[in-house]
Design an enzyme around this catalytic site. Sequence first.
Site, short mmCIF file in Angstrom:
data_model
loop_
_atom_site.label_atom_id
_atom_site.label_comp_id
_atom_site.label_asym_id
_atom_site.label_seq_id
_atom_site.Cartn_x
_atom_site.Cartn_y
_atom_site.Cartn_z
N ASP A 181 0.86 -1.19 0.00
CA ASP A 181 0.00 0.00 0.00
C ASP A 181 0.91 1.24 0.00
O ASP A 181 2.12 1.14 0.15
CB ASP A 181 -0.85 -0.10 1.29
N GLU B 23 2.70 5.25 -3.74
CA GLU B 23 2.69 6.28 -4.80
C GLU B 23 4.01 7.05 -4.86
O GLU B 23 4.38 7.45 -5.97
CB GLU B 23 1.52 7.24 -4.58
N ASP C 207 -9.09 4.00 -1.84
CA ASP C 207 -10.02 4.37 -0.77
C ASP C 207 -11.31 4.95 -1.30
O ASP C 207 -11.56 6.16 -1.23
CB ASP C 207 -9.33 5.37 0.17
#
Length: 948
Positions: free
Chosen positions: A523, A526, A599
């Site tokens: 996760d 980015e 999300d």
Amino acid sequence: MRSPGTFLLLLLPAVLAFKPSDFKTCSQSGFCRRGRALAERSQELSSWHSPYSIEPPELSPHQPGFTTNVHSSVYPNVKFVLDVIIHEEGIVRVRMDEENGLRKRYNEATQWALIGEPLLSDDVFWTVDSKKAKAVYGPKKDMELVIDFNPLKITLFRGGVEQVVLNGRGLLHMEHFRTKEDSKLVEHIEGEGQSVLQVNSAAWFEGDTQDAFWDETFSSWTDTKPKGPESLSLDITFPNHAHVYGIPQHATNLSLPSTTGPTARYTDPFRLYNSDVFEYLADSPTSLYGSIPLMHAHSATSTVAVFNAIASETWIDIAHVKGGVETHWISESGILDVFLLPGPTPTDVFTQYAHLTGTAPLPAHWSLGYHQCRWNYVSSDDVRGVQDRFDEDDFPVDVFWLDIEYAEDHKYFMWNKKTFPDPVEMTKDVEAVERKMVIIVDPHLKRSNDYPVYKRASELEVLVKPKNGEGEYEGWCWPGSSSWIDFFHPGSWDFWISLFKTDTIDGQWSWTESTNNVGIWNDMNEPSVFNGPEITMPKDNIHYGGWEHRDVHNINGMLFANLTFQAAEARTDPPRRPFVLTRAFYAGSQRFGAMWTGDNLGTWEHMAVGIKMVLANGVGGMPFAGSDVGGFFGNPEPEMLVRWYVVGAFSPFFRAHAHIDTKRREPYLLEEPYKSLVRDILRLRYSMLPVWYTAFRETSENGVPILRPQYIMFPEDEAGFGIDDQFYVGSSGLLVKPVTEKGVKEVSVYIAEDQVYYDYFTNQPHRPKNRQITLPANLDQIPLLIRGGSIIPTRERPRRSSPLMKHDPFTLRIALDTSGNARGEVYLDDGETYGYGRGDVVWRGFGAESTKGKGKGTGTMRISSVDLAVRTQVGAYDPKNEFARSVGDVRVEKLVVLGLGKKPLSVILEGGSELEWEFASKDGAGVLVIKDPAVRVVDDWAVVVKLE
Ligand code: NOJ
């Protein structure tokens, strides 16, 4: 009574909704402003033409391509070089770089995205005259690539029709490297001229403001831009194509809307800049977690695509104009490296792109089951308790997930022993019933010397560096003060791989408190940095090789998943198929596992757009995708949750997940009738695992997505090109239209062909009226159709997890088309190892063929099973291979034939005896059920149905 804390939590969503101020708009990004201004000037100035021209190349007729010099009339002293190469399958690669520039432009994006150097074409024929070079190629010699020298323009034709044009609008611009002094000089000279807009002056072309050339401030952050302006702009036009698709990830329609011009739906261009966007909007061109710079253009007669291999922040304007689609790509840095994929069909484009960037490998079979996640299951006992409740209530599930709270102080790999005192025993308890655990490992490392992972990375000096190139970049994430491994640094690779070993090697720390079956969730890659500009790293951070973060930003997350995939695979010898889920991605990420859409919110809009986003990811070559079932934020009402389970059950990746502040919502907590509805949906997914796995086999070969929207299935049917709320599953013939609105009782499914479709649950045949089939869609009904002509293999014994289905028998639903024929297939292997590469597979093709007899309504239908692996020669295939022997006991227990007009005379196993069967007919729609044909799935067999 509510505690003040609960009250605050209830307020949270409203207070913390998407904050546009966290992210730049084009007008807040210097190079995007410059790029859009260039496009605007080009339309205002009648004198506009591209300042770029090339020297006529020296070419012998059969060369695959050429290299030549490029000149800019605006900057005559700056040198550029252009390569144009034609590769196998007619893929054209166009590269342009600055030559002997002040610095080097980033040119390594393809090193990470491609699976290798594409092969050169050997069937090209070039001719060159004073104005242009022209290549004719392709098996039909109908492809033509024309390069106009002055101004530079590159056009791909098929059959004499323009397909793609580069720089046709004259927006190509590679901002060359310059010094601050030089740039002042230009400003000065232009300023002294009679007009700053003198044709061919730098000011005419670049604008006269030198806007944000040398630094740029956004909110409280200043990007120091030590290299100055280096952006790259290119217009790509698709004449004769009305639809464009791809460039994930955006929460928008599959057929991408305009961002500029009179038909614009948004005011900003689509942005590609991997970002952790809190509570993202369900309809927006803003960038999200991943970026794949691949765009398909489609018409009823043609599909082409462009892969623009760039890793820096990129903005893409789209304008649907008369006669085609105009696009304008504006990137912050890097060389020009564009691939034109010639099509001519969607399937061809997928295969061409797969040959460049690879396909999604066959996943571990268990990863296609249902995944239960939550932020967080808070202790070992919690995990065991959840598993028990699934079992007590008979819900199938394959995987339990642990989010960040398992880790002491968010130091990934390190268990919080207060709550997880026995991690290996807990994992083994889950694995005991053939289930698996997936555990999160994020990329930020707590800067603490009692954290062996950080300590070692620091000693190895493989952490990302701050802008001065010295020491370790420090930012803020879940653990507080954090640093990030620079996965571009080869010195980090073996180290990362060693961490996942479940035994210790050379005294180095490794994850001995884990098992070799554990899947990994990557996760925040980015990367997400809570106190960084736009919630990510500063662009002037330094990576291996001296590259700035701005150059590699969109690739960064892919490298993390790539290394994690390698690490998980290296745990065993021989290796087994790892499972890695990633949030950030780039072109090529499909090779390293699954993605999810981040999300999302528990709203109907998010449920609906999640489908479109998964479809778009399939277009981008990344089929193993899904969105959080139930929505990450919020507490979905039971009706919404049931509908969301259907969306999940028809997604390649099927996981329920929820934010830490939400109420628990595991399916066993639901009241009736919702609880039983979700159980049925889960069981439906499990019964269809053979369909999903077979679809994954196909995509692993040819890159054609698993979820197929209309334009892929029916490329000539214009009315379907904009449809993105229904889709087919692989080549199976299943067509589903999940309900994504409240209170729905009925849906209309669009059908592009004059064919019979059958309701999956009632077997009722439908013929489309005005291209629609209307189906009841109450909460206990799923609009799911079988296309006439398909054979669907299922396994219908309810089980607790998918590995327990290994020896279960098959049912075949044989849905006859209007001519009385059908085809299908099933692919099986051990689901875990790479034995399939050695031919350890069972791959069967099923067919039903009707032959008419002499009298009316007489004839026979022959249902048969043949070996497909033999025909395509998978590896060193032997029909009696080890895997086939291990499933030698697996029977086909039932054949259900849909669409038989009349009751049969007899049903006989060829070479055997009469079988037991039943026939029921309602309103002329007959269903024949052949019970236990006593055949094995690994064998060739045939059943003959004699009609009166
Ligand atoms: C952000 C992810 O998108 C979400 O799924 C996860 O639960 C949180 N990080 C916490 O790890």
